[in-house]
Design a protein around this motif. Structure first.
Motif, PDB file in Angstrom:
ATOM      1  N   PHE A  21       0.851  -1.190   0.000  1.00  0.00           N
ATOM      2  CA  PHE A  21       0.000   0.000   0.000  1.00  0.00           C
ATOM      3  C   PHE A  21       0.889   1.243   0.000  1.00  0.00           C
ATOM      4  O   PHE A  21       2.001   1.223   0.495  1.00  0.00           O
ATOM      5  N   TYR A  22       0.330   2.328  -0.540  1.00  0.00           N
ATOM      6  CA  TYR A  22       0.986   3.607  -0.370  1.00  0.00           C
ATOM      7  C   TYR A  22      -0.072   4.677  -0.158  1.00  0.00           C
ATOM      8  O   TYR A  22      -1.242   4.505  -0.527  1.00  0.00           O
ATOM      9  N   SER A  23       0.382   5.800   0.437  1.00  0.00           N
ATOM     10  CA  SER A  23      -0.537   6.880   0.767  1.00  0.00           C
ATOM     11  C   SER A  23       0.151   8.212   0.535  1.00  0.00           C
ATOM     12  O   SER A  23       1.272   8.432   0.980  1.00  0.00           O
ATOM     13  N   VAL A  24      -0.542   9.118  -0.150  1.00  0.00           N
ATOM     14  CA  VAL A  24       0.009  10.458  -0.388  1.00  0.00           C
ATOM     15  C   VAL A  24      -0.618  11.491   0.527  1.00  0.00           C
ATOM     16  O   VAL A  24      -0.234  12.664   0.475  1.00  0.00           O
ATOM     17  N   GLY A  25      -1.574  11.079   1.369  1.00  0.00           N
ATOM     18  CA  GLY A  25      -2.185  12.012   2.295  1.00  0.00           C
ATOM     19  C   GLY A  25      -3.168  11.304   3.222  1.00  0.00           C
ATOM     20  O   GLY A  25      -3.496  10.131   3.029  1.00  0.00           O
ATOM     21  N   ILE A  26      -3.653  12.047   4.212  1.00  0.00           N
ATOM     22  CA  ILE A  26      -4.594  11.491   5.184  1.00  0.00           C
ATOM     23  C   ILE A  26      -5.802  10.911   4.463  1.00  0.00           C
ATOM     24  O   ILE A  26      -6.406  11.578   3.615  1.00  0.00           O
ATOM     25  N   GLY A  27      -6.128   9.671   4.820  1.00  0.00           N
ATOM     26  CA  GLY A  27      -7.306   9.027   4.247  1.00  0.00           C
ATOM     27  C   GLY A  27      -7.150   8.553   2.823  1.00  0.00           C
ATOM     28  O   GLY A  27      -8.072   7.953   2.262  1.00  0.00           O
ATOM     29  N   GLN A  28      -6.001   8.786   2.193  1.00  0.00           N
ATOM     30  CA  GLN A  28      -5.766   8.383   0.796  1.00  0.00           C
ATOM     31  C   GLN A  28      -4.882   7.142   0.777  1.00  0.00           C
ATOM     32  O   GLN A  28      -3.709   7.203   1.143  1.00  0.00           O
ATOM     33  N   ILE A  29      -5.464   6.038   0.363  1.00  0.00           N
ATOM     34  CA  ILE A  29      -4.752   4.760   0.346  1.00  0.00           C
ATOM     35  C   ILE A  29      -4.878   4.149  -1.039  1.00  0.00           C
ATOM     36  O   ILE A  29      -5.971   4.098  -1.600  1.00  0.00           O
ATOM     37  N   SER A  30      -3.756   3.686  -1.562  1.00  0.00           N
ATOM     38  CA  SER A  30      -3.763   2.948  -2.819  1.00  0.00           C
ATOM     39  C   SER A  30      -3.186   1.570  -2.572  1.00  0.00           C
ATOM     40  O   SER A  30      -2.160   1.428  -1.889  1.00  0.00           O
ATOM     41  N   SER A  31      -3.869   0.565  -3.108  1.00  0.00           N
ATOM     42  CA  SER A  31      -3.447  -0.816  -2.920  1.00  0.00           C
ATOM     43  C   SER A  31      -2.780  -1.322  -4.185  1.00  0.00           C
ATOM     44  O   SER A  31      -3.290  -1.094  -5.281  1.00  0.00           O
ATOM     45  N   GLU A  32      -1.650  -1.983  -4.001  1.00  0.00           N
ATOM     46  CA  GLU A  32      -0.921  -2.508  -5.149  1.00  0.00           C
ATOM     47  C   GLU A  32      -1.137  -3.997  -5.355  1.00  0.00           C
ATOM     48  O   GLU A  32      -0.967  -4.508  -6.442  1.00  0.00           O
ATOM     49  N   VAL A  33      -1.473  -4.707  -4.296  1.00  0.00           N
ATOM     50  CA  VAL A  33      -1.577  -6.157  -4.375  1.00  0.00           C
ATOM     51  C   VAL A  33      -2.869  -6.589  -3.694  1.00  0.00           C
ATOM     52  O   VAL A  33      -3.071  -6.294  -2.520  1.00  0.00           O
ATOM     53  N   PRO A  34      -3.770  -7.295  -4.399  1.00  0.00           N
ATOM     54  CA  PRO A  34      -4.992  -7.763  -3.742  1.00  0.00           C
ATOM     55  C   PRO A  34      -4.675  -8.841  -2.709  1.00  0.00           C
ATOM     56  O   PRO A  34      -3.923  -9.749  -2.960  1.00  0.00           O
ATOM     57  N   GLN A  35      -5.208  -8.684  -1.525  1.00  0.00           N
ATOM     58  CA  GLN A  35      -4.930  -9.626  -0.443  1.00  0.00           C
ATOM     59  C   GLN A  35      -5.921  -9.359   0.680  1.00  0.00           C
ATOM     60  O   GLN A  35      -6.766  -8.485   0.558  1.00  0.00           O
ATOM     61  N   ASN A  36      -5.755 -10.055   1.780  1.00  0.00           N
ATOM     62  CA  ASN A  36      -6.665  -9.847   2.899  1.00  0.00           C
ATOM     63  C   ASN A  36      -6.145  -8.793   3.861  1.00  0.00           C
ATOM     64  O   ASN A  36      -6.552  -8.752   5.014  1.00  0.00           O
ATOM     65  N   LEU A  37      -5.227  -7.941   3.419  1.00  0.00           N
ATOM     66  CA  LEU A  37      -4.709  -6.865   4.236  1.00  0.00           C
ATOM     67  C   LEU A  37      -5.357  -5.547   3.821  1.00  0.00           C
ATOM     68  O   LEU A  37      -5.777  -5.390   2.683  1.00  0.00           O
ATOM     69  N   SER A  38      -5.374  -4.604   4.746  1.00  0.00           N
ATOM     70  CA  SER A  38      -5.852  -3.260   4.450  1.00  0.00           C
ATOM     71  C   SER A  38      -4.954  -2.264   5.151  1.00  0.00           C
ATOM     72  O   SER A  38      -4.176  -2.632   6.041  1.00  0.00           O
ATOM     73  N   ALA A  39      -5.028  -1.020   4.731  1.00  0.00           N
ATOM     74  CA  ALA A  39      -4.204   0.021   5.336  1.00  0.00           C
ATOM     75  C   ALA A  39      -5.071   1.239   5.594  1.00  0.00           C
ATOM     76  O   ALA A  39      -6.075   1.466   4.919  1.00  0.00           O
ATOM     77  N   SER A  40      -4.650   2.021   6.580  1.00  0.00           N
ATOM     78  CA  SER A  40      -5.346   3.266   6.871  1.00  0.00           C
ATOM     79  C   SER A  40      -4.323   4.314   7.284  1.00  0.00           C
ATOM     80  O   SER A  40      -3.229   3.992   7.765  1.00  0.00           O
ATOM     81  N   ARG A  41      -4.689   5.563   7.073  1.00  0.00           N
ATOM     82  CA  ARG A  41      -3.838   6.689   7.456  1.00  0.00           C
ATOM     83  C   ARG A  41      -4.717   7.688   8.193  1.00  0.00           C
ATOM     84  O   ARG A  41      -5.224   8.635   7.603  1.00  0.00           O
ATOM     85  N   PRO A  42      -4.899   7.486   9.486  1.00  0.00           N
ATOM     86  CA  PRO A  42      -5.799   8.347  10.257  1.00  0.00           C
ATOM     87  C   PRO A  42      -5.199   9.724  10.578  1.00  0.00           C
ATOM     88  O   PRO A  42      -5.954  10.670  10.809  1.00  0.00           O
ATOM     89  N   GLN A  43      -3.893   9.825  10.580  1.00  0.00           N
ATOM     90  CA  GLN A  43      -3.208  11.093  10.827  1.00  0.00           C
ATOM     91  C   GLN A  43      -2.086  11.261   9.817  1.00  0.00           C
ATOM     92  O   GLN A  43      -1.667  10.296   9.177  1.00  0.00           O
ATOM     93  N   ASP A  44      -1.596  12.480   9.706  1.00  0.00           N
ATOM     94  CA  ASP A  44      -0.606  12.803   8.674  1.00  0.00           C
ATOM     95  C   ASP A  44       0.608  11.895   8.712  1.00  0.00           C
ATOM     96  O   ASP A  44       1.137  11.496   7.672  1.00  0.00           O
ATOM     97  N   ARG A  45       1.084  11.556   9.926  1.00  0.00           N
ATOM     98  CA  ARG A  45       2.323  10.810  10.035  1.00  0.00           C
ATOM     99  C   ARG A  45       2.118   9.427  10.642  1.00  0.00           C
ATOM    100  O   ARG A  45       3.042   8.851  11.212  1.00  0.00           O
ATOM    101  N   GLN A  46       0.915   8.880  10.500  1.00  0.00           N
ATOM    102  CA  GLN A  46       0.604   7.566  11.043  1.00  0.00           C
ATOM    103  C   GLN A  46       0.023   6.693   9.942  1.00  0.00           C
ATOM    104  O   GLN A  46      -0.899   7.094   9.224  1.00  0.00           O
ATOM    105  N   PHE A  47       0.575   5.491   9.849  1.00  0.00           N
ATOM    106  CA  PHE A  47       0.141   4.558   8.804  1.00  0.00           C
ATOM    107  C   PHE A  47      -0.069   3.208   9.477  1.00  0.00           C
ATOM    108  O   PHE A  47       0.804   2.741  10.210  1.00  0.00           O
ATOM    109  N   ILE A  48      -1.219   2.598   9.250  1.00  0.00           N
ATOM    110  CA  ILE A  48      -1.569   1.352   9.942  1.00  0.00           C
ATOM    111  C   ILE A  48      -1.864   0.270   8.922  1.00  0.00           C
ATOM    112  O   ILE A  48      -2.578   0.501   7.934  1.00  0.00           O
ATOM    113  N   LEU A  49      -1.334  -0.914   9.181  1.00  0.00           N
ATOM    114  CA  LEU A  49      -1.605  -2.087   8.344  1.00  0.00           C
ATOM    115  C   LEU A  49      -2.446  -3.049   9.168  1.00  0.00           C
ATOM    116  O   LEU A  49      -2.107  -3.362  10.307  1.00  0.00           O
TER     117      LEU A  49
END
Lengths: 112, 113
Positions: free
Chosen positions: A48-76
């Motif tokens: 996954f990659y993110s260019v901003g809060i709440g913006q997530i792009s997935s590169e590989v389909p799988q059972n994982l997800s990502a979130s970016r609740p704050q500017d400098r926090q990224f959760i898998l």
């Protein structure tokens, strides 16, 4: 100076259990953020990659997800882990206008 | 499809024995080529970025060079602390957000005292 943190450092989870890995960056604002998985003997795979809060792009389909609740926090996350989810998970960041990516210390995940 | 291969897969050197690691790539227009060092159980540590053929970068005992098809990481008079896996990655010109870093499998370097 900038610092990137990941936790936990190691994790052992049973199949079917949920997952939450956290990554935070200090010393910069509005970074691009990335989650990679590294399998033994293979190159890093972008998840996954993110260019901003709440913006997530997935590169590989799988059972994982990502979130970016704050500017400098990224959760898998995952709702139900599979054996194939075992691996070394790396978070990385870069300046919005830069090219180099800088990696965190990683999380070793073992799914049993 | 963009690809990166690295050779050799593993390299053992005696302390002080200079050598080179190779990174061969195919990419649809190179934006940048990156070298990283990775210690066991740690995240990759950024070393160099190279942008155009003929460019060279140096850091202590390491020097990276770039041609249109490959890059070399030259290690001069290595020390045991240079032991690590060295990763190469390329980024295509169209990749504005860094979402298409293509990494090679790495070269595992061991420097014996």
């Amino acid at each position: 100076s900038q610092t990137i943190h990941q936790w936990p450092a190691t994790l052992v989870q049973p199949v079917g259990s949920p997952l939450s890995l956290e990554c935070t960056v200090e010393g910069t604002s509005n970074p691009n953020l990335y989650w990679y998985r590294q399998a033994a003997g293979r190159g890093l795979q972008l998840l996954f990659y993110s260019v901003g809060i709440g913006q997530i792009s997935s590169e590989v389909p799988q059972n994982l997800s990502a979130s970016r609740p704050q500017d400098r926090q990224f959760i898998l996350s995952s709702k139900k882990l599979l054996l194939s989810d075992s691996g070394f998970y790396l978070c990385a960041w870069r300046y919005g206008a830069g090219d180099e990516q800088f990696f965190g210390p990683g999380t070793r995940l073992t799914v049993l | 499809e963009d690809q990166v291969t690295q050779s050799p897969e593993a390299l053992r050197l005696q302390e002080g024995e200079s050598s080179s690691l190779n990174c061969s790539y195919t990419v649809s227009g190179l934006r940048g080529l990156f070298w990283y060092r990775q210690d066991p159980g740690k995240g990759p540590e950024f070393l160099f970025t190279l942008y155009s053929a003929g460019e060279e970068k140096e850091k202590e005992r390491l020097k990276a060079t770039l041609t249109k098809k490959e890059s070399f990481l030259h290690i001069t008079a290595p020390k045991p602390e240079d032991s690590a896996t060295y990763l190469c990655a390329v980024q295509a010109r169209w990749d504005n957000y860094g979402q298409n870093f293509v990494f090679g499998p790495g070269t595992r370097l061991s420097v014996l005292p």
